[in-house]
Write a protein that holds these residues in place. Structure first.
Motif, PDB file in Angstrom:
ATOM      1  N   GLY A 155      39.308  33.742  22.483  1.00  0.00           N
ATOM      2  CA  GLY A 155      38.962  32.346  22.183  1.00  0.00           C
ATOM      3  C   GLY A 155      38.945  31.464  23.409  1.00  0.00           C
ATOM      4  O   GLY A 155      38.290  31.765  24.416  1.00  0.00           O
ATOM      5  N   LEU A 156      39.709  30.359  23.332  1.00  0.00           N
ATOM      6  CA  LEU A 156      39.644  29.345  24.393  1.00  0.00           C
ATOM      7  C   LEU A 156      40.085  29.879  25.760  1.00  0.00           C
ATOM      8  O   LEU A 156      39.480  29.538  26.786  1.00  0.00           O
ATOM      9  N   ALA A 157      41.132  30.714  25.780  1.00  0.00           N
ATOM     10  CA  ALA A 157      41.652  31.186  27.075  1.00  0.00           C
ATOM     11  C   ALA A 157      40.591  31.956  27.875  1.00  0.00           C
ATOM     12  O   ALA A 157      40.324  31.606  29.035  1.00  0.00           O
ATOM     13  N   PRO A 158      39.948  32.986  27.301  1.00  0.00           N
ATOM     14  CA  PRO A 158      38.896  33.674  28.069  1.00  0.00           C
ATOM     15  C   PRO A 158      37.735  32.743  28.408  1.00  0.00           C
ATOM     16  O   PRO A 158      37.156  32.844  29.496  1.00  0.00           O
ATOM     17  N   PHE A 159      37.413  31.819  27.488  1.00  0.00           N
ATOM     18  CA  PHE A 159      36.296  30.901  27.774  1.00  0.00           C
ATOM     19  C   PHE A 159      36.608  30.069  29.032  1.00  0.00           C
ATOM     20  O   PHE A 159      35.773  29.925  29.920  1.00  0.00           O
ATOM     21  N   LEU A 160      37.839  29.546  29.109  1.00  0.00           N
ATOM     22  CA  LEU A 160      38.201  28.700  30.263  1.00  0.00           C
ATOM     23  C   LEU A 160      38.300  29.491  31.558  1.00  0.00           C
ATOM     24  O   LEU A 160      38.291  28.918  32.644  1.00  0.00           O
ATOM     25  N   SER A 161      38.412  30.823  31.440  1.00  0.00           N
ATOM     26  CA  SER A 161      38.539  31.634  32.661  1.00  0.00           C
ATOM     27  C   SER A 161      37.184  31.945  33.298  1.00  0.00           C
ATOM     28  O   SER A 161      37.126  32.537  34.370  1.00  0.00           O
ATOM     29  N   HIS A 162      36.074  31.559  32.649  1.00  0.00           N
ATOM     30  CA  HIS A 162      34.751  31.762  33.255  1.00  0.00           C
ATOM     31  C   HIS A 162      34.575  30.814  34.454  1.00  0.00           C
ATOM     32  O   HIS A 162      35.415  29.958  34.709  1.00  0.00           O
ATOM     33  N   SER A 163      33.432  30.941  35.142  1.00  0.00           N
ATOM     34  CA  SER A 163      33.142  30.048  36.275  1.00  0.00           C
ATOM     35  C   SER A 163      32.324  28.858  35.788  1.00  0.00           C
ATOM     36  O   SER A 163      31.351  29.033  35.047  1.00  0.00           O
ATOM     37  N   SER A 194      44.534  31.949  30.681  1.00  0.00           N
ATOM     38  CA  SER A 194      43.311  32.024  31.502  1.00  0.00           C
ATOM     39  C   SER A 194      43.636  32.486  32.918  1.00  0.00           C
ATOM     40  O   SER A 194      42.900  33.273  33.515  1.00  0.00           O
ATOM     41  N   LEU A 195      44.742  31.978  33.449  1.00  0.00           N
ATOM     42  CA  LEU A 195      45.148  32.357  34.810  1.00  0.00           C
ATOM     43  C   LEU A 195      45.449  33.850  34.886  1.00  0.00           C
ATOM     44  O   LEU A 195      45.094  34.520  35.856  1.00  0.00           O
ATOM     45  N   LYS A 196      46.090  34.374  33.836  1.00  0.00           N
ATOM     46  CA  LYS A 196      46.397  35.821  33.812  1.00  0.00           C
ATOM     47  C   LYS A 196      45.094  36.615  33.755  1.00  0.00           C
ATOM     48  O   LYS A 196      44.949  37.649  34.416  1.00  0.00           O
ATOM     49  N   ILE A 197      44.152  36.130  32.959  1.00  0.00           N
ATOM     50  CA  ILE A 197      42.851  36.811  32.837  1.00  0.00           C
ATOM     51  C   ILE A 197      42.172  36.849  34.208  1.00  0.00           C
ATOM     52  O   ILE A 197      41.553  37.836  34.590  1.00  0.00           O
ATOM     53  N   HIS A 198      42.328  35.757  34.968  1.00  0.00           N
ATOM     54  CA  HIS A 198      41.738  35.678  36.307  1.00  0.00           C
ATOM     55  C   HIS A 198      42.223  36.797  37.207  1.00  0.00           C
ATOM     56  O   HIS A 198      41.461  37.408  37.946  1.00  0.00           O
ATOM     57  N   THR A 199      43.529  37.053  37.140  1.00  0.00           N
ATOM     58  CA  THR A 199      44.108  38.116  37.962  1.00  0.00           C
ATOM     59  C   THR A 199      43.486  39.451  37.581  1.00  0.00           C
ATOM     60  O   THR A 199      43.086  40.240  38.439  1.00  0.00           O
TER      61      THR A 199
END
Ligand code: APR
Ligand code: MG
Length: 219
Positions: A155-163, A194-199
Protein backbone atom coordinates in the motif's frame (compact mmCIF):
# COMPACT_ATOMS: atom_id res chain seq x y z
CA UNK A 1 4.28 30.43 6.09
CA UNK A 2 6.65 27.45 6.40
CA UNK A 3 10.37 28.09 5.82
CA UNK A 4 11.42 27.99 2.17
CA UNK A 5 7.94 28.96 1.08
CA UNK A 6 7.08 32.12 -0.82
CA UNK A 7 3.99 34.28 -0.82
CA UNK A 8 2.08 34.22 -4.09
CA UNK A 9 2.86 37.93 -4.65
CA UNK A 10 6.54 37.37 -3.76
CA UNK A 11 6.77 34.48 -6.20
CA UNK A 12 5.21 36.48 -9.03
CA UNK A 13 7.55 39.42 -8.33
CA UNK A 14 10.67 37.27 -8.85
CA UNK A 15 12.37 38.56 -11.99
CA UNK A 16 13.99 35.91 -14.15
CA UNK A 17 12.11 33.08 -12.45
CA UNK A 18 10.16 30.43 -14.34
CA UNK A 19 6.90 29.14 -12.91
CA UNK A 20 5.31 25.68 -12.92
CA UNK A 21 1.86 24.85 -11.51
CA UNK A 22 0.69 21.38 -10.44
CA UNK A 23 -2.49 20.15 -8.79
CA UNK A 24 -3.59 17.30 -6.56
CA UNK A 25 -7.08 16.23 -7.67
CA UNK A 26 -8.95 14.04 -5.19
CA UNK A 27 -12.32 12.81 -4.00
CA UNK A 28 -13.84 10.77 -1.19
CA UNK A 29 -14.91 7.21 -1.95
CA UNK A 30 -16.75 4.40 -0.17
CA UNK A 31 -15.11 1.77 -2.41
CA UNK A 32 -13.30 -1.06 -0.63
CA UNK A 33 -10.33 -2.98 -1.98
CA UNK A 34 -11.09 -6.75 -2.00
CA UNK A 35 -14.47 -5.77 -0.51
CA UNK A 36 -12.91 -5.11 2.92
CA UNK A 37 -10.08 -2.50 2.84
CA UNK A 38 -11.51 1.06 2.69
CA UNK A 39 -9.83 3.08 -0.06
CA UNK A 40 -11.18 6.30 1.59
CA UNK A 41 -9.93 8.78 -1.03
CA UNK A 42 -8.91 8.67 -4.67
CA UNK A 43 -5.84 10.88 -5.20
CA UNK A 44 -4.56 11.27 -8.74
CA UNK A 45 -0.87 11.32 -9.59
CA UNK A 46 0.88 10.45 -12.84
CA UNK A 47 3.83 8.45 -14.11
CA UNK A 48 5.74 11.10 -16.05
CA UNK A 49 7.77 10.78 -19.23
CA UNK A 50 10.98 10.85 -17.12
CA UNK A 51 9.92 7.77 -15.12
CA UNK A 52 9.15 9.82 -12.00
CA UNK A 53 5.86 10.19 -10.16
CA UNK A 54 4.38 13.68 -10.06
CA UNK A 55 1.20 15.71 -10.12
CA UNK A 56 -0.48 16.86 -13.34
CA UNK A 57 0.43 20.39 -14.48
CA UNK A 58 3.42 22.13 -16.01
CA UNK A 59 5.10 25.37 -17.05
CA UNK A 60 3.09 28.58 -16.94
CA UNK A 61 4.17 32.03 -18.17
CA UNK A 62 2.50 34.60 -15.87
CA UNK A 63 3.23 37.42 -18.33
CA UNK A 64 0.89 35.72 -20.83
CA UNK A 65 -1.75 34.06 -18.64
CA UNK A 66 -2.79 33.77 -15.00
CA UNK A 67 -1.28 30.87 -13.05
CA UNK A 68 -4.69 29.20 -12.90
CA UNK A 69 -5.45 29.62 -16.63
CA UNK A 70 -2.01 28.19 -17.42
CA UNK A 71 -2.62 25.23 -15.10
CA UNK A 72 -6.03 24.55 -16.75
CA UNK A 73 -4.30 24.61 -20.16
CA UNK A 74 -1.70 22.08 -18.94
CA UNK A 75 -4.48 19.88 -17.52
CA UNK A 76 -6.26 19.86 -20.87
CA UNK A 77 -3.05 18.55 -22.51
CA UNK A 78 -2.26 15.99 -19.79
CA UNK A 79 -5.74 14.89 -18.71
CA UNK A 80 -7.89 15.67 -21.74
CA UNK A 81 -10.21 17.78 -19.54
CA UNK A 82 -10.08 21.60 -19.13
CA UNK A 83 -10.69 21.65 -15.38
CA UNK A 84 -11.30 25.10 -13.94
CA UNK A 85 -8.77 25.90 -11.20
CA UNK A 86 -9.27 28.95 -9.00
CA UNK A 87 -6.89 31.02 -6.86
CA UNK A 88 -8.63 29.52 -3.78
CA UNK A 89 -7.24 26.09 -4.75
CA UNK A 90 -3.68 27.51 -4.44
CA UNK A 91 -1.93 25.91 -1.43
CA UNK A 92 1.68 27.11 -1.55
CA UNK A 93 4.65 27.97 -3.71
CA UNK A 94 8.39 27.58 -3.28
CA UNK A 95 11.65 27.38 -5.21
CA UNK A 96 12.07 23.93 -6.77
CA UNK A 97 14.91 21.87 -5.25
CA UNK A 98 18.21 23.30 -6.57
CA UNK A 99 20.71 21.14 -8.45
CA UNK A 100 23.45 22.04 -5.93
CA UNK A 101 23.09 22.95 -2.24
CA UNK A 102 24.77 26.35 -2.74
CA UNK A 103 22.45 27.55 -5.52
CA UNK A 104 18.82 28.71 -5.54
CA UNK A 105 16.60 27.31 -8.24
CA UNK A 106 15.08 29.86 -10.65
CA UNK A 107 12.04 27.60 -10.99
CA UNK A 108 9.12 28.36 -8.69
CA UNK A 109 6.56 25.59 -8.27
CA UNK A 110 2.98 26.43 -7.31
CA UNK A 111 0.89 23.69 -5.75
CA UNK A 112 -2.90 23.47 -5.87
CA UNK A 113 -5.38 21.03 -4.35
CA UNK A 114 -8.87 20.51 -5.74
CA UNK A 115 -11.61 18.30 -4.31
CA UNK A 116 -13.98 16.74 -6.82
CA UNK A 117 -16.86 14.25 -6.98
CA UNK A 118 -15.99 10.58 -7.49
CA UNK A 119 -17.75 10.52 -10.88
CA UNK A 120 -15.68 13.52 -12.04
CA UNK A 121 -12.43 11.83 -11.00
CA UNK A 122 -13.42 8.67 -12.90
CA UNK A 123 -14.22 10.80 -15.95
CA UNK A 124 -10.76 12.44 -15.72
CA UNK A 125 -9.12 9.00 -15.58
CA UNK A 126 -11.10 7.91 -18.67
CA UNK A 127 -10.23 11.02 -20.69
CA UNK A 128 -6.57 10.96 -19.58
CA UNK A 129 -6.18 7.52 -21.16
CA UNK A 130 -8.15 8.32 -24.33
CA UNK A 131 -8.40 11.95 -25.53
CA UNK A 132 -5.44 13.61 -23.72
CA UNK A 133 -2.83 14.65 -26.30
CA UNK A 134 0.05 13.93 -23.85
CA UNK A 135 -1.09 10.36 -23.12
CA UNK A 136 1.70 7.89 -23.79
CA UNK A 137 4.21 10.68 -24.34
CA UNK A 138 4.71 13.26 -21.56
CA UNK A 139 2.29 11.28 -19.38
CA UNK A 140 2.79 7.52 -19.29
CA UNK A 141 -0.34 6.95 -17.21
CA UNK A 142 -2.42 8.20 -14.29
CA UNK A 143 -2.08 6.40 -10.96
CA UNK A 144 -4.11 6.41 -7.76
CA UNK A 145 -2.29 6.76 -4.44
CA UNK A 146 -2.99 3.74 -2.19
CA UNK A 147 -3.71 5.26 1.23
CA UNK A 148 -4.11 1.97 3.09
CA UNK A 149 -1.42 -0.24 4.55
CA UNK A 150 -1.95 -3.97 4.14
CA UNK A 151 -0.90 -6.49 6.80
CA UNK A 152 2.18 -7.56 4.81
CA UNK A 153 3.37 -3.95 4.34
CA UNK A 154 1.76 -3.23 0.98
CA UNK A 155 0.00 0.00 0.00
CA UNK A 156 1.18 3.46 0.99
CA UNK A 157 4.67 2.45 2.17
CA UNK A 158 5.85 0.93 -1.16
CA UNK A 159 4.13 3.76 -3.05
CA UNK A 160 6.08 6.41 -1.09
CA UNK A 161 9.33 4.53 -1.71
CA UNK A 162 9.15 5.19 -5.48
CA UNK A 163 11.03 8.11 -7.10
CA UNK A 164 9.18 11.43 -7.31
CA UNK A 165 9.87 14.60 -9.31
CA UNK A 166 11.15 17.59 -7.27
CA UNK A 167 9.27 17.91 -4.01
CA UNK A 168 6.15 16.03 -5.16
CA UNK A 169 6.50 13.43 -2.39
CA UNK A 170 6.51 16.20 0.25
CA UNK A 171 3.54 17.87 -1.44
CA UNK A 172 1.66 14.56 -1.19
CA UNK A 173 2.65 13.83 2.42
CA UNK A 174 1.88 17.42 3.57
CA UNK A 175 -1.52 17.27 1.85
CA UNK A 176 -2.41 13.95 3.48
CA UNK A 177 -1.76 15.51 6.89
CA UNK A 178 -3.33 18.90 6.17
CA UNK A 179 -6.53 17.33 4.80
CA UNK A 180 -6.73 14.71 7.58
CA UNK A 181 -6.68 11.91 5.03
CA UNK A 182 -4.54 9.69 7.23
CA UNK A 183 -3.67 9.56 10.91
CA UNK A 184 -0.16 10.98 11.58
CA UNK A 185 0.95 7.75 13.32
CA UNK A 186 -0.22 5.65 10.34
CA UNK A 187 1.70 7.93 7.95
CA UNK A 188 4.77 7.79 10.19
CA UNK A 189 4.67 3.99 10.13
CA UNK A 190 4.32 3.95 6.33
CA UNK A 191 7.29 6.33 5.89
CA UNK A 192 9.47 4.28 8.26
CA UNK A 193 8.61 1.15 6.25
CA UNK A 194 9.36 3.05 2.99
CA UNK A 195 12.89 3.67 4.24
CA UNK A 196 13.38 -0.06 4.86
CA UNK A 197 12.09 -0.80 1.35
CA UNK A 198 14.68 1.67 0.03
CA UNK A 199 17.50 -0.32 1.58
CA UNK A 200 16.16 -3.52 0.02
CA UNK A 201 15.72 -1.74 -3.36
CA UNK A 202 19.33 -0.51 -3.25
CA UNK A 203 20.53 -4.10 -2.73
CA UNK A 204 18.29 -5.31 -5.55
CA UNK A 205 19.64 -2.62 -7.90
CA UNK A 206 23.21 -3.46 -6.94
CA UNK A 207 22.57 -7.14 -7.81
CA UNK A 208 21.03 -6.14 -11.18
CA UNK A 209 24.01 -3.86 -11.89
CA UNK A 210 26.45 -6.65 -11.10
CA UNK A 211 24.59 -9.04 -13.44
CA UNK A 212 24.61 -6.39 -16.20
CA UNK A 213 28.34 -5.79 -15.73
CA UNK A 214 29.02 -9.52 -16.09
CA UNK A 215 27.01 -9.57 -19.36
CA UNK A 216 28.74 -6.39 -20.63
CA UNK A 217 32.19 -7.95 -20.13
CA UNK A 218 31.04 -11.12 -21.87
CA UNK A 219 30.02 -9.43 -25.15
N1 APR B 1 8.35 19.87 -7.32
C1 APR B 1 9.35 20.54 -7.92
N2 APR B 1 9.48 20.62 -9.25
C2 APR B 1 8.54 20.01 -9.98
C3 APR B 1 7.47 19.32 -9.42
C4 APR B 1 7.40 19.25 -8.01
N3 APR B 1 6.45 18.62 -7.38
N4 APR B 1 6.69 18.83 -10.38
C5 APR B 1 7.29 19.21 -11.54
N5 APR B 1 8.39 19.90 -11.28
C6 APR B 1 9.29 20.55 -12.24
C7 APR B 1 9.74 19.63 -13.38
O1 APR B 1 10.99 19.06 -13.11
C8 APR B 1 9.88 20.58 -14.52
O2 APR B 1 11.17 21.15 -14.51
O3 APR B 1 8.54 21.55 -12.85
C9 APR B 1 8.91 21.71 -14.20
C10 APR B 1 7.72 21.74 -15.09
O4 APR B 1 6.86 20.67 -14.79
P1 APR B 1 6.43 19.61 -15.92
O5 APR B 1 5.12 19.05 -15.43
O6 APR B 1 7.53 18.66 -16.17
O7 APR B 1 6.27 20.54 -17.19
P2 APR B 1 5.33 20.43 -18.48
O8 APR B 1 5.03 21.82 -18.92
O9 APR B 1 4.19 19.49 -18.20
O10 APR B 1 6.16 19.79 -19.64
C11 APR B 1 7.28 19.03 -19.58
O11 APR B 1 9.31 20.13 -19.77
O12 APR B 1 11.23 19.01 -19.18
C12 APR B 1 10.54 19.63 -20.21
O13 APR B 1 10.96 19.10 -22.45
C13 APR B 1 10.28 18.65 -21.32
O14 APR B 1 8.42 19.04 -22.82
C14 APR B 1 8.77 18.65 -21.54
C15 APR B 1 8.25 19.63 -20.55
MG1 MG C 1 3.58 18.20 -16.70
Amino acid sequence: MASGQLSRAGALACSGCRHACHVMLYCDTKTQLFGRIPIRHIILMQMRFDGLLGFPGGYVNPSEETLEAGLSRELLEELGVALPISAEDHVDCCHAPASSPSSTSRLITHFYVKKMEEEQIKEVEKEAASTATDHGQEVLGMVRVPLYNTKNGGGLAPFLSHSFIGNARSQLVDSLLRLDMIAPEELHKALAHSLKIHTHTAEDLQAALTRTEAKRNWF
